[in-house]
Design a protein around this motif. Structure first.
Motif, PDB file in Angstrom:
ATOM      1  N   LEU A   1       3.235   1.342  -9.649  1.00  0.00           N
ATOM      2  CA  LEU A   1       1.949   0.919 -10.219  1.00  0.00           C
ATOM      3  C   LEU A   1       2.157  -0.213 -11.217  1.00  0.00           C
ATOM      4  CD1 LEU A   1       0.210   4.385 -10.824  1.00  0.00           C
ATOM      5  CD2 LEU A   1      -0.392   2.674  -9.084  1.00  0.00           C
TER       6      LEU A   1
ATOM      7  N   GLN B   1       0.813  -1.225   0.000  1.00  0.00           N
ATOM      8  CA  GLN B   1       0.000   0.000   0.000  1.00  0.00           C
ATOM      9  C   GLN B   1       0.841   1.267   0.000  1.00  0.00           C
ATOM     10  OE1 GLN B   1      -0.386  -2.578   2.012  1.00  0.00           O
ATOM     11  NE2 GLN B   1      -2.467  -3.366   1.710  1.00  0.00           N
TER      12      GLN B   1
ATOM     13  N   GLU C   1      -2.642   6.834  -8.440  1.00  0.00           N
ATOM     14  CA  GLU C   1      -3.170   7.106  -9.773  1.00  0.00           C
ATOM     15  C   GLU C   1      -3.675   8.547  -9.893  1.00  0.00           C
ATOM     16  OE1 GLU C   1      -4.068   2.684  -9.016  1.00  0.00           O
ATOM     17  OE2 GLU C   1      -3.897   4.544  -7.870  1.00  0.00           O
ATOM     18  N   HIS C   2      -4.369   9.038  -8.869  1.00  0.00           N
ATOM     19  CA  HIS C   2      -4.906  10.397  -8.913  1.00  0.00           C
ATOM     20  C   HIS C   2      -3.792  11.442  -8.868  1.00  0.00           C
ATOM     21  CE1 HIS C   2      -9.067   8.911  -7.316  1.00  0.00           C
ATOM     22  NE2 HIS C   2      -8.902   8.693  -8.608  1.00  0.00           N
TER      23      HIS C   2
ATOM     24  N   MET D   1       0.657  10.606  -1.144  1.00  0.00           N
ATOM     25  CA  MET D   1       0.239   9.254  -1.501  1.00  0.00           C
ATOM     26  C   MET D   1      -0.066   8.370  -0.298  1.00  0.00           C
ATOM     27  SD  MET D   1       2.582   8.432  -4.830  1.00  0.00           S
ATOM     28  CE  MET D   1       2.828   9.734  -6.047  1.00  0.00           C
TER      29      MET D   1
ATOM     30  N   ARG E   1      -4.658   0.379 -14.012  1.00  0.00           N
ATOM     31  CA  ARG E   1      -5.558  -0.505 -13.276  1.00  0.00           C
ATOM     32  C   ARG E   1      -5.058  -1.946 -13.361  1.00  0.00           C
ATOM     33  NH1 ARG E   1     -11.389   1.802 -15.533  1.00  0.00           N
ATOM     34  NH2 ARG E   1     -11.078   3.970 -14.876  1.00  0.00           N
TER      35      ARG E   1
ATOM     36  N   THR F   1       6.260   6.560  -9.342  1.00  0.00           N
ATOM     37  CA  THR F   1       4.847   6.190  -9.257  1.00  0.00           C
ATOM     38  C   THR F   1       4.469   5.212 -10.356  1.00  0.00           C
ATOM     39  OG1 THR F   1       4.356   8.358  -8.308  1.00  0.00           O
ATOM     40  CG2 THR F   1       2.497   7.077  -9.125  1.00  0.00           C
TER      41      THR F   1
ATOM     42  N   LYS G   1       2.597  -3.536  -9.347  1.00  0.00           N
ATOM     43  CA  LYS G   1       1.538  -3.825  -8.376  1.00  0.00           C
ATOM     44  C   LYS G   1       0.799  -5.109  -8.762  1.00  0.00           C
ATOM     45  CE  LYS G   1      -2.535  -1.748  -6.201  1.00  0.00           C
ATOM     46  NZ  LYS G   1      -3.430  -0.556  -6.191  1.00  0.00           N
TER      47      LYS G   1
ATOM     48  N   SER H   1      -4.788   8.300  -3.665  1.00  0.00           N
ATOM     49  CA  SER H   1      -4.312   7.208  -4.517  1.00  0.00           C
ATOM     50  C   SER H   1      -3.205   7.699  -5.446  1.00  0.00           C
ATOM     51  CB  SER H   1      -5.453   6.621  -5.332  1.00  0.00           C
ATOM     52  OG  SER H   1      -5.845   7.502  -6.371  1.00  0.00           O
TER      53      SER H   1
END
Length: 409
Positions: free
Chosen positions: A338, A122, A292-293, A286, A399, A334, A341, A290
């Motif tokens: 991601l 996380q 991503e945002h 972060m 995603r 980032t 992940k 999130s």
């Protein structure tokens, strides 16, 4: 983590010395923009060539020895810059920089995934942004070091934008890189000795055993976040390296900053300083927002300021280009976290592909070609286009699909 932070600082520092080296070499060898950016392309081709051999070396000799080998390779490349300056030789300079970059690749392949998996999934993006902030601390100080010891001690670095140098002056300028790279080589040797004597824990032994059992039945290509993450790293590096490498030439132009190269290197300090500040801020954000945002917001901001830099002049264009460092800051760490992940036992292979994608920086030569044909300022439209792909990745490509349960990572 503290020792790893020092490594991130070191390779950031050495990489950004190139930003002051390139305008210097452009003058010494009378290069056009395409030839100048080719120097940086050779640097990033090393990431593509050396990533897989680096991963195999880590598997064969272990994490600690690989770090020592990487630092030793970097020191060798730095020492090669001395005969390159004495000759002087454009080809030997390219070879020396390639060797340094191969050493940095070895450090990157080991350190980035280690930081990402050393804690909870996380907070992986937050953690990698934190240590990458120390990388940016190195990139922030490098322009001052290069500006003083390279540009500040050369005729081209202190001359006006329109001044034409004689052949004798260019030959004298070539010698200016010897002292800084001798200092760099000495620091790298000292750091290699410290790490060789430091009791570092083994990295990922348990994960490697699981990976060998799972590899046959799982495919990396089923994970959308990785499939789109590899080109995201590749394309982002085109943007970051293009801005950094052409920054001094851009700011030096009469209708932008109207300063000499040495003075422009001080503004480059602010560009990389913005990346350091942005990564510390991103590490904090972060923990509650999130990744991503945060990445999506950064890509929109970067696109806007690049359009301002392209279509305006004077201080407005200069400060717009400086500010892109703040938005670029969180992109690499980032996208990287991601991208891996949910890969579980496939994390090592996925990380290797993402590190190979750093070779995207080699395509900065495309921006050099655009600058030669359409003008330096117009070439930054390529950077703005790169930011749009990062936005796509943040909104959809990141995603995770077919993610392994967190307990398996």
């Amino acid at each position: 983590m503290s020792l790893l932070a020092s490594l991130f600082f070191t390779w950031g520092f050495i990489t950004v010395i190139n930003n002051t080296l390139l305008p210097h070499l452009r003058s010494v060898f009378e290069l056009n923009y395409t030839q100048t950016t080719l120097i940086e392309s050779v640097w990033f081709i090393a990431y593509f060539v050396a990533s897989i051999p680096a991963a195999r070396l880590i598997e064969r000799v272990g994490y600690k020895k690989s770090l020592v080998v990487g630092l030793s390779i970097m020191a060798l490349g730095a020492l090669m810059m001395i005969p390159a300056a004495r000759l002087p030789s454009y080809i030997v300079t390219l070879v020396a920089l390639f060797v340094i970059a191969c050493g940095i690749t070895l450090l990157q392949v080991a350190a980035n995934p280690y930081v990402a998996v050393v804690g909870t999934p996380q907070t992986a993006s937050s953690r990698l942004n934190l240590v990458q902030a120390f990388n940016s601390l190195g990139t922030m100080f490098a322009p001052l070091f290069g500006g003083y010891l390279i540009l500040g001690r050369s005729n081209a670095g202190t001359a006006g934008a329109d001044q034409v140098l004689t052949q004798a002056e260019r030959l004298a300028d070539a010698q200016a890189v010897q002292l800084p790279y001798l200092i760099v080589a000495g620091v790298l040797v000292v750091l290699a000795v410290i790490i060789a004597r430091f009791p570092l824990p083994e990295m990922g032994a348990a994960t490697s055993r699981v990976s060998k059992a799972e590899r046959a039945s799982h495919s990396l290509w089923r994970h959308r976040n990785l499939v789109f993450g590899v080109p995201a790293i590749f394309i982002y590096l085109i943007a970051e390296i293009g801005v950094a490498n052409l920054f001094i030439n851009f700011v030096s132009q009469p209708d932008i900053g109207n300063v000499n190269h040495e003075q422009a290197s001080h503004y480059l300090f602010l560009l990389w300083g913005g990346m350091m500040v942005g990564r510390f801020i991103g590490s904090v954000l972060m923990r509650s927002i999130s990744a991503e945002h945060v990445l999506a917001a950064a890509s929109v901001g970067a696109c806007i300021v690049m359009l301002v830099a392209t279509f305006s002049t004077g201080p407005t264009a200069m400060w717009a280009l400086i500010s892109v460092g703040l938005f670029h800051s969180i992109m690499f760490p980032t996208i990287f976290t991601l991208g891996i992940k949910g890969l579980g036992p496939l994390t090592e292979e996925g990380a290797g592909l993402l590190i190979m994608a750093i070779a995207g920086g080699a395509l900065v030569v495309v921006q050099g070609w655009l600058a030669d044909i359409y003008g330096l300022q117009t070439s930054f439209l390529l950077t703005a286009a790169c930011e749009l792909y990062v936005l796509f990745y943040a909104l959809w490509g990141a995603r995770a699909t077919n993610a392994f349960p967190e307990a398996e990572q």
